[in-house]
Design an enzyme around this catalytic site. Sequence first.
Site: not given
Length: 205
Positions: A12, A127, A141, A145
Amino acid sequence: MKKQIILITGTSRGIGKYILNELRKNPALIVYGSSRKKDPSDQLHIAIDVTNPESCSRAVEKILAEQGRLDVLLNNAGSHLTGASEETSLSEIDGQMKLNFYGAIHMIKAVTPVFLEQKSGKIINMSSLGGLLSLPYTSSYNASKFALEGYTESLRMELLPLEIYVSNLESAYINSGTIDQSIVAPAKDHPLFSNFRKKMHDKMM
């Protein structure tokens, strides 16, 4: 020659949207985009909530019904929760893991049986350098990852003998013009950390 069928999550805005538009310039590809909400102006757009396994499975089934196969999955959907550990609630950490890590896993689970039956396929995970090294105010975060990196490394070795290829893309910081939407701050500030976090946000904008 058959056209390659590609599915990208999180198109998006930002990197996902850019990749989608670039790949669609290639007439040898049929590229599906996706986001949480359906885009009625795009016939090759699918509504997918990657945190919902059933939504992921339905999306793959739709592509198979329309195209008969799927060749590439690009897991791009995600967000960047930025805040000190002490500022970040358990529910916020859980949400980061559900989107960045489990979201990719749900999509992988949806496509792997298809690739095994086809005896071919590619899984590419978006990643980050944040999956290889950590910085302050990005613990959640980084955790999401790092988890994706470890999962992918094992999965790559499992599927490579079957000619299914799995890889990670570890990009550095990219200002896609949508940083204000992709970066998520904790709901509650902590007086010892919030000023430093906000300064880091300002530098990233």
